[in-house]
Write a protein that holds these residues in place. Structure first.
Motif, PDB file in Angstrom:
ATOM      1  N   PHE A   1     -22.060 -13.033 -72.415  1.00  0.00           N
ATOM      2  CA  PHE A   1     -22.306 -13.534 -71.062  1.00  0.00           C
ATOM      3  C   PHE A   1     -21.552 -14.826 -70.754  1.00  0.00           C
ATOM      4  N   MET A   2     -20.756 -15.331 -71.697  1.00  0.00           N
ATOM      5  CA  MET A   2     -20.123 -16.630 -71.499  1.00  0.00           C
ATOM      6  C   MET A   2     -19.141 -16.630 -70.323  1.00  0.00           C
ATOM      7  N   LEU A   3     -18.341 -15.573 -70.176  1.00  0.00           N
ATOM      8  CA  LEU A   3     -17.388 -15.520 -69.068  1.00  0.00           C
ATOM      9  C   LEU A   3     -18.102 -15.462 -67.725  1.00  0.00           C
ATOM     10  N   VAL A   4     -19.189 -14.721 -67.673  1.00  0.00           N
ATOM     11  CA  VAL A   4     -19.977 -14.674 -66.441  1.00  0.00           C
ATOM     12  C   VAL A   4     -20.515 -16.064 -66.121  1.00  0.00           C
ATOM     13  N   GLY A   5     -20.965 -16.778 -67.150  1.00  0.00           N
ATOM     14  CA  GLY A   5     -21.438 -18.138 -66.943  1.00  0.00           C
ATOM     15  C   GLY A   5     -20.364 -19.047 -66.386  1.00  0.00           C
ATOM     16  N   GLY A   6     -19.117 -18.860 -66.830  1.00  0.00           N
ATOM     17  CA  GLY A   6     -18.018 -19.676 -66.311  1.00  0.00           C
ATOM     18  C   GLY A   6     -17.752 -19.417 -64.847  1.00  0.00           C
ATOM     19  N   VAL A   7     -17.771 -18.145 -64.427  1.00  0.00           N
ATOM     20  CA  VAL A   7     -17.563 -17.816 -63.018  1.00  0.00           C
ATOM     21  C   VAL A   7     -18.691 -18.390 -62.166  1.00  0.00           C
ATOM     22  N   ILE A   8     -19.924 -18.241 -62.635  1.00  0.00           N
ATOM     23  CA  ILE A   8     -21.067 -18.767 -61.885  1.00  0.00           C
ATOM     24  C   ILE A   8     -20.948 -20.273 -61.707  1.00  0.00           C
ATOM     25  N   ALA A   9     -20.557 -20.980 -62.769  1.00  0.00           N
ATOM     26  CA  ALA A   9     -20.483 -22.443 -62.707  1.00  0.00           C
ATOM     27  C   ALA A   9     -19.360 -22.935 -61.808  1.00  0.00           C
ATOM     28  N   ASP A  10     -18.284 -22.141 -61.644  1.00  0.00           N
ATOM     29  CA  ASP A  10     -17.221 -22.524 -60.720  1.00  0.00           C
ATOM     30  C   ASP A  10     -17.541 -22.130 -59.280  1.00  0.00           C
TER      31      ASP A  10
ATOM     32  N   PRO B   1     -21.186 -31.537 -51.363  1.00  0.00           N
ATOM     33  CA  PRO B   1     -20.233 -30.418 -51.320  1.00  0.00           C
ATOM     34  C   PRO B   1     -18.805 -30.841 -51.601  1.00  0.00           C
ATOM     35  N   ALA B   2     -18.409 -32.036 -51.214  1.00  0.00           N
ATOM     36  CA  ALA B   2     -17.033 -32.485 -51.423  1.00  0.00           C
ATOM     37  C   ALA B   2     -16.697 -32.642 -52.885  1.00  0.00           C
ATOM     38  N   GLU B   3     -17.721 -32.817 -53.733  1.00  0.00           N
ATOM     39  CA  GLU B   3     -17.491 -33.031 -55.146  1.00  0.00           C
ATOM     40  C   GLU B   3     -17.539 -31.743 -55.954  1.00  0.00           C
ATOM     41  N   ARG B   4     -17.812 -30.626 -55.296  1.00  0.00           N
ATOM     42  CA  ARG B   4     -17.853 -29.340 -55.963  1.00  0.00           C
ATOM     43  C   ARG B   4     -16.786 -28.438 -55.355  1.00  0.00           C
ATOM     44  N   THR B   5     -16.151 -27.705 -56.235  1.00  0.00           N
ATOM     45  CA  THR B   5     -15.149 -26.753 -55.771  1.00  0.00           C
ATOM     46  C   THR B   5     -15.678 -25.353 -55.982  1.00  0.00           C
ATOM     47  N   SER B   6     -15.856 -24.624 -54.929  1.00  0.00           N
ATOM     48  CA  SER B   6     -16.397 -23.268 -55.033  1.00  0.00           C
ATOM     49  C   SER B   6     -15.279 -22.259 -55.214  1.00  0.00           C
ATOM     50  N   ALA B   7     -15.536 -21.267 -56.029  1.00  0.00           N
ATOM     51  CA  ALA B   7     -14.586 -20.169 -56.207  1.00  0.00           C
ATOM     52  C   ALA B   7     -14.937 -18.984 -55.328  1.00  0.00           C
ATOM     53  N   GLY B   8     -15.794 -19.226 -54.345  1.00  0.00           N
ATOM     54  CA  GLY B   8     -16.229 -18.149 -53.474  1.00  0.00           C
ATOM     55  C   GLY B   8     -15.084 -17.532 -52.697  1.00  0.00           C
ATOM     56  N   GLY B   9     -15.258 -16.289 -52.253  1.00  0.00           N
ATOM     57  CA  GLY B   9     -14.223 -15.601 -51.500  1.00  0.00           C
ATOM     58  C   GLY B   9     -13.341 -14.728 -52.363  1.00  0.00           C
ATOM     59  N   HIS B  10     -13.444 -14.836 -53.673  1.00  0.00           N
ATOM     60  CA  HIS B  10     -12.684 -13.996 -54.578  1.00  0.00           C
ATOM     61  C   HIS B  10     -13.649 -13.136 -55.372  1.00  0.00           C
TER      62      HIS B  10
ATOM     63  N   VAL C   1     -15.121 -11.426 -58.842  1.00  0.00           N
ATOM     64  CA  VAL C   1     -15.340 -11.977 -60.179  1.00  0.00           C
ATOM     65  C   VAL C   1     -14.122 -11.730 -61.059  1.00  0.00           C
ATOM     66  N   LEU C   2     -13.541 -10.523 -60.959  1.00  0.00           N
ATOM     67  CA  LEU C   2     -12.371 -10.213 -61.782  1.00  0.00           C
ATOM     68  C   LEU C   2     -11.183 -11.096 -61.416  1.00  0.00           C
ATOM     69  N   ALA C   3     -11.001 -11.364 -60.130  1.00  0.00           N
ATOM     70  CA  ALA C   3      -9.913 -12.247 -59.719  1.00  0.00           C
ATOM     71  C   ALA C   3     -10.126 -13.650 -60.256  1.00  0.00           C
ATOM     72  N   ASP C   4     -11.353 -14.115 -60.214  1.00  0.00           N
ATOM     73  CA  ASP C   4     -11.655 -15.433 -60.771  1.00  0.00           C
ATOM     74  C   ASP C   4     -11.378 -15.474 -62.261  1.00  0.00           C
ATOM     75  N   LEU C   5     -11.755 -14.412 -62.964  1.00  0.00           N
ATOM     76  CA  LEU C   5     -11.521 -14.372 -64.403  1.00  0.00           C
ATOM     77  C   LEU C   5     -10.035 -14.320 -64.725  1.00  0.00           C
ATOM     78  N   ARG C   6      -9.261 -13.575 -63.936  1.00  0.00           N
ATOM     79  CA  ARG C   6      -7.808 -13.513 -64.170  1.00  0.00           C
ATOM     80  C   ARG C   6      -7.175 -14.880 -63.956  1.00  0.00           C
ATOM     81  N   ALA C   7      -7.601 -15.585 -62.912  1.00  0.00           N
ATOM     82  CA  ALA C   7      -7.054 -16.916 -62.661  1.00  0.00           C
ATOM     83  C   ALA C   7      -7.393 -17.871 -63.799  1.00  0.00           C
ATOM     84  N   GLY C   8      -8.624 -17.799 -64.293  1.00  0.00           N
ATOM     85  CA  GLY C   8      -8.999 -18.638 -65.424  1.00  0.00           C
ATOM     86  C   GLY C   8      -8.231 -18.283 -66.677  1.00  0.00           C
ATOM     87  N   TRP C   9      -7.964 -16.977 -66.878  1.00  0.00           N
ATOM     88  CA  TRP C   9      -7.199 -16.543 -68.047  1.00  0.00           C
ATOM     89  C   TRP C   9      -5.766 -17.078 -67.997  1.00  0.00           C
ATOM     90  N   ARG C  10      -5.168 -17.075 -66.815  1.00  0.00           N
ATOM     91  CA  ARG C  10      -3.799 -17.608 -66.698  1.00  0.00           C
ATOM     92  C   ARG C  10      -3.764 -19.090 -67.070  1.00  0.00           C
TER      93      ARG C  10
END
Length: 409
Positions: free
Chosen positions: A57-66, A189-198, A200-209
């Motif tokens: 579940f670690m990768l899922v945790g990373g997407v959730i936290a971003d 909100p200004a201090e957090r960057t949301s990965a929303g709009g993508h 989960v797989l796209a977020d994971l691919r970006a993190g992998w790169r």
């Protein structure tokens, strides 16, 4: 920094959470080993049940936290962990301890850690200015290591005097308290960057790169995937078995763990002053002596020498940890940090369940002491292999962040 309310809350929450975590290894290990008919294989099964979901579940945790406010993600992780340990405590206290129920509760705890860890790595740059990251990581480490010393010393006494169930209940209460404190840590909100709009797989691919584009990152993670496998086997199963068979049981193993924790406090003091030009090279070099306590324990050395080896291991691991976290927070974009951290954790921990799973059978097949020597040898060899990578040796602190206190070339 301690006058900053948000950092003070984060420091308090992490210190209390680690205090709870410090009760858990001794209480769980000797609680399980004390069950009727239990042996090393039983303990391996319970610990593997915790470690495997943590990895999965670690990768899922990373997407959730971003994607979500990281303080809320951390609150959820602490709360779930509290629930898991309250359940384990209830089973130990009532005597109803079927292996499937122990496995399920341990698995829930592993999921909670997978949710919590990436958020913790990512939240520090949200709270602390960039030029104070290493100091913040060191102060967090100081609080955590003081908790480890207190928790490990007290947990041995708690297991002997009160029993494993009450020690596990204390762990659950600590996790619940930490979750309540994190609830108060509200980021704008200004201090957090949301990965929303993508997706989960796209977020994971970006993190992998981001992850594979840095040789120093993936090489050290590959090193730790093998190192942690050996460490999990030695620390989780083989060490407690030797302690129970010939060193006096839980108090002796608590002394070893406390020696490690005291060493980590000393490591914090070093990292408050140390500003190496090549932090990954220095961090990798100091992982070599971490094999020492396992080699000593495997060669039947006296307990005091094993405690001394654990102290050295603690110093080295804390120096590595602070340098590693600071380098990641400096080199990796904030919007990807939790996902990259989740790849780091996934890679580092993915063979940990295998180490736990094999430790029990290895102890039966060849004996726990020879198995410990093998674990120490693996740690040394894999670290030497990591030092061959140019990226590990060559990454330098940027010129705009001079090593003004103590420079190591």
């Amino acid at each position: 920094m301690l006058r900053d309310r948000r950092f003070a809350l984060l420091l308090a929450a992490r210190t209390i959470s680690v205090l709870g975590t410090s009760f858990a290894p001794v209480a769980l290990a000797f609680g399980v080993l004390g069950l009727p008919g239990a042996d090393g294989r039983t303990l391996s099964a319970v610990l593997t049940a915790e470690a495997l979901p943590m990895v999965l579940f670690m990768l899922v945790g990373g997407v959730i936290a971003d994607r979500l406010p990281r303080h809320r993600v951390m609150t959820a992780g602490e709360s779930i962990n509290a629930l898991a340990y309250f359940c384990l405590a209830a089973m130990m206290l009532t005597g109803w301890t079927p292996l499937p129920a122990l496995v399920i509760a341990s698995a829930v705890s592993g999921i909670a850690t997978a949710i919590l860890f990436p958020a913790l790595t990512g939240i520090i740059p949200d709270v602390v200015p960039a030029d104070r990251l290493q100091t913040a990581n060191a102060l967090l480490g100081l609080g955590q290591n003081i908790s480890r010393v207190a928790g490990l010393v007290l947990s041995g006494a708690a297991v002997v005097l009160l029993g494993a169930g009450w020690a596990l209940a204390v762990s659950g209460a600590m996790f619940a308290t930490a979750g309540a404190l994190i609830t108060l840590l509200r980021l704008t909100p200004a201090e957090r960057t949301s990965a929303g709009g993508h997706s989960v797989l796209a977020d994971l691919r970006a993190g992998w790169r981001e992850f594979v584009s840095r040789q120093w990152l993936w090489v050290v993670v590959a090193q730790f995937s093998i190192l942690v496998m050996a460490l999990q086997a030695a620390h989780g199963v083989l060490g407690p078995l030797v302690a129970k068979e010939s060193l006096g049981g839980a108090p002796a193993w608590s002394a070893v763990l406390a020696g490690e924790a005291v060493g980590m406090i000393v490591g914090v003091v070093v990292t408050l002053r140390l500003r190496p030009r090549r932090p990954i090279l220095i961090g990798t070099l100091v992982t070599l002596p971490t094999a020492l306590p396992y080699l000593l324990l495997g060669m039947s050395a006296p307990l005091w020498t094993v405690v001394g080896g654990a102290f050295v291991m603690g110093v080295c691991f804390d120096i590595f940890g602070v340098l590693w976290q600071t380098t990641m927070q400096r080199e990796i974009p904030a919007e990807s940090l939790s996902r990259v951290s989740s790849y780091d954790a996934l890679g580092s921990l993915m063979f940990g369940p295998l180490g736990l799973l094999l430790a029990g059978p290895a102890a039966i097949a060849v004996g726990p002491r020879p198995a410990l020597v093998a674990c120490g040898t693996i740690i040394v060899l894999v670290t030497l292999a990591a030092l061959l990578a140019p990226g590990v040796r060559g990454l330098r602190v940027p010129d705009e962040e001079p090593a003004s206190v103590a420079t190591v070339s």
